[in-house]
Design a protein around this motif. Sequence first.
Motif, PDB file in Angstrom:
ATOM      1  N   ALA A 396       0.829  -1.206   0.000  1.00 19.56           N
ATOM      2  CA  ALA A 396       0.000   0.000   0.000  1.00 19.56           C
ATOM      3  C   ALA A 396       0.861   1.252   0.000  1.00 19.56           C
ATOM      4  O   ALA A 396       0.592   2.207  -0.747  1.00 19.56           O
ATOM      5  CB  ALA A 396      -0.920  -0.012   1.225  1.00 19.56           C
ATOM      6  N   ALA A 397       1.902   1.268   0.842  1.00 14.54           N
ATOM      7  CA  ALA A 397       2.794   2.428   0.901  1.00 14.54           C
ATOM      8  C   ALA A 397       3.540   2.616  -0.412  1.00 14.54           C
ATOM      9  O   ALA A 397       3.765   3.747  -0.868  1.00 14.54           O
ATOM     10  CB  ALA A 397       3.772   2.273   2.057  1.00 14.54           C
ATOM     11  N   LYS A 398       3.926   1.501  -1.034  1.00 20.31           N
ATOM     12  CA  LYS A 398       4.629   1.577  -2.310  1.00 20.31           C
ATOM     13  C   LYS A 398       3.733   2.184  -3.381  1.00 20.31           C
ATOM     14  O   LYS A 398       4.172   3.025  -4.179  1.00 20.31           O
ATOM     15  CB  LYS A 398       5.085   0.174  -2.718  1.00 20.31           C
ATOM     16  CG  LYS A 398       6.152   0.150  -3.799  1.00 20.31           C
ATOM     17  CD  LYS A 398       6.792  -1.230  -3.902  1.00 20.31           C
ATOM     18  CE  LYS A 398       7.987  -1.196  -4.849  1.00 20.31           C
ATOM     19  NZ  LYS A 398       8.727  -2.476  -4.892  1.00 20.31           N
ATOM     20  N   ILE A 399       2.471   1.788  -3.408  1.00 21.72           N
ATOM     21  CA  ILE A 399       1.522   2.341  -4.372  1.00 21.72           C
ATOM     22  C   ILE A 399       1.263   3.818  -4.083  1.00 21.72           C
ATOM     23  O   ILE A 399       1.219   4.645  -5.004  1.00 21.72           O
ATOM     24  CB  ILE A 399       0.208   1.529  -4.340  1.00 21.72           C
ATOM     25  CG1 ILE A 399       0.441   0.145  -4.943  1.00 21.72           C
ATOM     26  CG2 ILE A 399      -0.913   2.259  -5.086  1.00 21.72           C
ATOM     27  CD1 ILE A 399      -0.737  -0.804  -4.789  1.00 21.72           C
ATOM     28  N   ILE A 400       1.103   4.167  -2.813  1.00 25.68           N
ATOM     29  CA  ILE A 400       0.879   5.568  -2.435  1.00 25.68           C
ATOM     30  C   ILE A 400       2.057   6.439  -2.864  1.00 25.68           C
ATOM     31  O   ILE A 400       1.879   7.518  -3.444  1.00 25.68           O
ATOM     32  CB  ILE A 400       0.633   5.682  -0.921  1.00 25.68           C
ATOM     33  CG1 ILE A 400      -0.751   5.121  -0.579  1.00 25.68           C
ATOM     34  CG2 ILE A 400       0.758   7.132  -0.444  1.00 25.68           C
ATOM     35  CD1 ILE A 400      -0.999   4.975   0.915  1.00 25.68           C
ATOM     36  N   ASN A 401       3.264   5.985  -2.590  1.00 27.58           N
ATOM     37  CA  ASN A 401       4.457   6.747  -2.995  1.00 27.58           C
ATOM     38  C   ASN A 401       4.517   6.911  -4.507  1.00 27.58           C
ATOM     39  O   ASN A 401       4.811   8.003  -5.022  1.00 27.58           O
ATOM     40  CB  ASN A 401       5.720   6.042  -2.502  1.00 27.58           C
ATOM     41  CG  ASN A 401       5.947   6.198  -1.013  1.00 27.58           C
ATOM     42  OD1 ASN A 401       5.211   6.913  -0.328  1.00 27.58           O
ATOM     43  ND2 ASN A 401       6.955   5.532  -0.490  1.00 27.58           N
TER      44      ASN A 401
END
Length: 437
Positions: A396-401
Motif C-alpha cells: 500500500a505504501a509503495k503504491i501511495i508513494n
Amino acid sequence: MNTQTVDLLGVGIGPFNLSIAALASTKPDLSTLFLERKKAFAWHPGLLLNDAKMQTSYLKDLVTGIDPTNPYSFLNYLVEQQKLYPFIASGQSVISRIEFSHYLSWAAHSLNNTRFNQDVQSVEFNGDVFTIETSEHSYQSKHLVVGTGMQPQVPTFCEPHISNTCFHASELDLRKPNLTGKRVAIIGGGQTGADVFQHLFDKTFGEVADINWISRRSNIEALDESCFTDQYFMPDYVDGFYHLAQTTKNSEVSRQKLTSDGITNDCLQGIYQRLYHDRYVLNNPSWWSIQPNRTLISLAHNENGYKLHLEHGLTHDNTQINADVVILCTGYRRALPSCLTKLASQIPLNSQGLPELCPDFSVKWPAANNRIYMVNAGIHSHGIAEPQLSLATWRAAKIINHASGKNLYEIDQQEAIVDWGLSSPEVLIQPKAKAAV
C-alpha cells in the motif's frame, strides 16, 4: 452535479484497498476515494465461523507495518472499542476471523475516503484521466487501483449441481444449513476444508450422520509458519523474486504452497484431539472419514443424493462415496472485473490470464502517466506473499508513494536475516544452462 476528481480512485473495498485508504487518509498530498458496491463492509461473510482463526499476527493489520501511529491500527481499534486490557489478558497471538472482520469494518466505516453502495459499472480513459461511472455518480481520477477480490472457484462438472445441497464453502455461514442427519462430503484440504470439518464435527450446523473429508493433497498438511519461512514475506525477497524468469517464479510459487495454503498447527491439533477422543475414548461407531490423495473426478445426482467419483493419486483406483450435501472448499480464482471491459484490449495478460504487473504493482499498459494498480493479482509476478496480509501495508505504501510521486512513506528495506542473492535485477534473469558433460 459536479464530478468529484481525485488523484487515486480505488475500485473495491477489501482488506488490501482498505490498507491503501487508511494509509492515504493521513496524507493530504494525495487525494483518494474508494468505492464499494456492497451497502456495508463484508469480508468473506460466509466463512466467519465461530472458531476460525487468522493465520497471521494481528500486527499485520492495515497500517502498523508502515505507520504504527496511524489511527486505523488494530491496537487503536481495541482502545476505541474499550477492550484493550481484556485483549492483552487473553494472551492471543492470533485472533479470530470474526474479530479481524469487525476491525476491518470499523476502519472501513470510519474513514472519510470510502463510499459504499457505489457499483462501478464502467471505467474509461481519455488519454489524460480515468472516468469512473457508477449507477448514481461520475468520478474522475488520475490513477486507478483495482481491489475487487477473487471469485469462488468451482469445478466445471460441479457447476450444474450448485444448489442448497451443493455449494462453495464461501456461502456456508450465510446459508446456515441444517445438516442434522445428513451425509456430508467436504472437498478440499486447505484451511477452509479444515475449518468446515471442525465445525461440522462440533455440530455447529446440526448433528450430521456422516462426514467424508476429501483432499487431493498427499496428506492433511500443516501451514509452514517457521521463522525462516516467514522470510518469504519480506520486501527484499518480493523485490528480488520479481526479476526471476517466469518459469522459475511459477515453480517457486508451487513449491512454497504450504507457506500460505496449509492448515495452522493449532487447528490440526484440535481436530486430531477431537478424533482421538471420539474413536479411542468414547469408542463411537465410525461416522467420519478423512481421505487424502483423492481427486474428485465427477459428480452425479439422483433421488438418493450425490454420487462422488474419486481417483486415488497413488494407486489410481476409482472409488465412490455418497452424500446428501457437498461443500466445495475449492479455493478462488482471479479475473479482470467487468468494469474494466473498455480498457481490456490495452491491458496485456500473462499465461495465467492476469494483467502483467510492474514492480510497483501497476499494470503494464501504454499510459505511463496514468497508472492502473492491482492488488491481489500478482502472485505469479511478485511471489507467494502478494495475496497475503503480511505485506499489504508495504505494498500500500509503495503504491501511495508511486501514485503521489513522493516518498510519503519510508519503505527502505532493513537489513535482512537471509541473503537470497536476488538483490540485483541483472542477476538470475534467466536460469543458467547446465554445462555439457
